[in-house]
Design an enzyme around this catalytic site. Structure first.
Site: not given
Ligand code: MEV
Length: 388
Positions: A145, A192, A203
């Site tokens: 999100s 982010e 993401d």
């Molecule tokens: C978060 O959706 C994914 C993680 O691997 C963090 C990232 O890649 O920045 C936990």
């Protein structure tokens, strides 16, 4: 002269393999889902910048003069050059929303507001506007999100700048050129970083470009699959903080560098295997079933390694146990610690079984849904008035 109003939409994501390990340089595989965050920007006369978060029924507004005092460098912003927000500026930005009384229960929102204020002023300077946000994505549940917000916002800000050559007269949803998407992705990554500290960028990348991708240290490979994967998504509704979970894995890595390096290497191999399998063609039911069996096995292996990294949770384990009763395999997706769990639904699985497993998961208080996987990334729509 461009229009004064734009609406964008950017999708959330699921990570099929490689979360957390991707922060440490391993390969990950992710896909967009057909749930979006939308941002609408309407430049307006007056001297206020307003942010309306419709789903949360929250509104913030700042006098432009106050923003200029706190973030003073953007009389001539340069949207073509993505800029990181320094820690001093971030501290000053915090003073802007501390006065706005964010409810305690929504305090994790504060970093999203900081990202908004940075991305807005660094690309548009001190123009008064109303920015409206709506989202179909559950917040902080592992479905990307915050990245969808940063991508939709950066996309809207750049669409209203001279960086994008868009045909304002076109009706409906438009896609940006690749070079424009690259710029949106870089700005979204700066947002982010404000929200998550040290994200890998997976993401925002999958939200920007859509489809299914393999991602390793910022390098993207688009994956082409001819057999769509059907995933059940279960939201455990256990809230968690991605920044803290990512930091926890890094601390474990500092304590046990050798062991954790092996874990990350194993995840890298799992993600690569998964990419290959996704891209093999399967022309009949037997080949499709073989392909799905391997995807399930790799998801299960990845889940074991995520447990090893310390990011599973009792609620996730309940989902794993429940789905296993129906011979279905699952893994957490995103940062873990609660959030969402993926369960592969094989093509030949009867809908009676799906209904039973969903009923059992929902009786535990979880929320289940299926989402379309691998659709469009960021899209833009111009109008005389913002659309939301
Ligand atoms: C978060 O959706 C994914 C993680 O691997 C963090 C990232 O890649 O920045 C936990």
């Amino acid at each position: 002269m461009g229009r004064m109003a734009v609406t964008t939409r950017a999708p959330g994501k699921i990570i099929l393999a490689g979360e957390h390990a991707v922060v440490h340089g391993s390969t990950a595989v992710a896909a967009s889902i057909n749930l979006c965050t939308s941002v609408s920007i309407l430049f307006s006369p007056g001297d206020m910048l307003k942010l309306e978060l419709k789903d949360m029924e929250l509104e913030f507004s700042w006098p432009i003069g106050k923003i200029k005092e706190v973030i003073p460098d953007f009389d001539t912003p340069s949207p073509s050059t993505p800029l990181p927000c320094s820690s001093e500026t971030l501290k000053s930005i915090a003073s802007l929303y501390e006065e706005q009384n964010i409810p305690e229960a929504k305090i994790t929102l504060a970093s999203g507001v900081s990202a908004f204020l940075w991305l807005y002023t660094a690309t548009q300077g001190y123009k008064p506007a109303t920015v409206t946000v709506t989202s179909e994505l559950p917040l902080g549940a592992g479905l990307g999100s915050s990245a969808a917000f940063c991508v939709a916002l950066s996309g809207a800000l750049l669409a209203l700048s001279e960086c994008c050559e868009l045909d304002y007269s076109q009706q409906g949803w438009l896609t940006l050129r690749n070079s424009e998407l690259d710029l949106v992705n870089k700005w979204a990554f700066e947002g982010e970083k404000i929200i998550h500290g040290r994200p890998s960028g997976i993401d925002n990348t999958v939200s920007t470009y859509g489809n299914m991708i393999q991602f390793k240290s910022g390098e993207i490979t688009r994956l082409k699959s001819n057999t769509p994967l059907k995933m059940l998504i279960t939201n455990t509704k256990v809230g968690r903080n991605t920044k803290a979970l990512v930091a926890g894995v890094s601390e474990r890595t500092l304590r046990y560098p050798e062991a954790m390096t092996c874990v990350f290497k194993a995840v890298d191999s799992i993600s690569k295997e998964l990419s290959n399998i996704i891209q093999t063609s399967a022309s009949n039911d037997i080949a499709v079933t073989e392909k799905e069996d391997k995807v399930e096995e790799l998801m299960e292996m990845n889940q074991g390694l995520l447990q090893c990294m310390g990011v599973s949770h009792a609620s996730i384990e309940t989902v794993l146990r429940t789905t296993l009763k129906y011979k279905l395999r699952s893994k957490l997706t995103g940062a873990g610690g609660g959030g969402c769990v993926l369960t592969l639904l094989p093509t030949l699985l009867s809908s009676i079984v799906v209904d039973k497993v969903v009923a059992e998961l929902e009786s535990c208080g979880f929320q289940c849904f299926t989402a379309g996987i691998g659709g469009n990334g960021l899209e833009v729509c111009f109008s005389d008035n913002a659309q939301i």
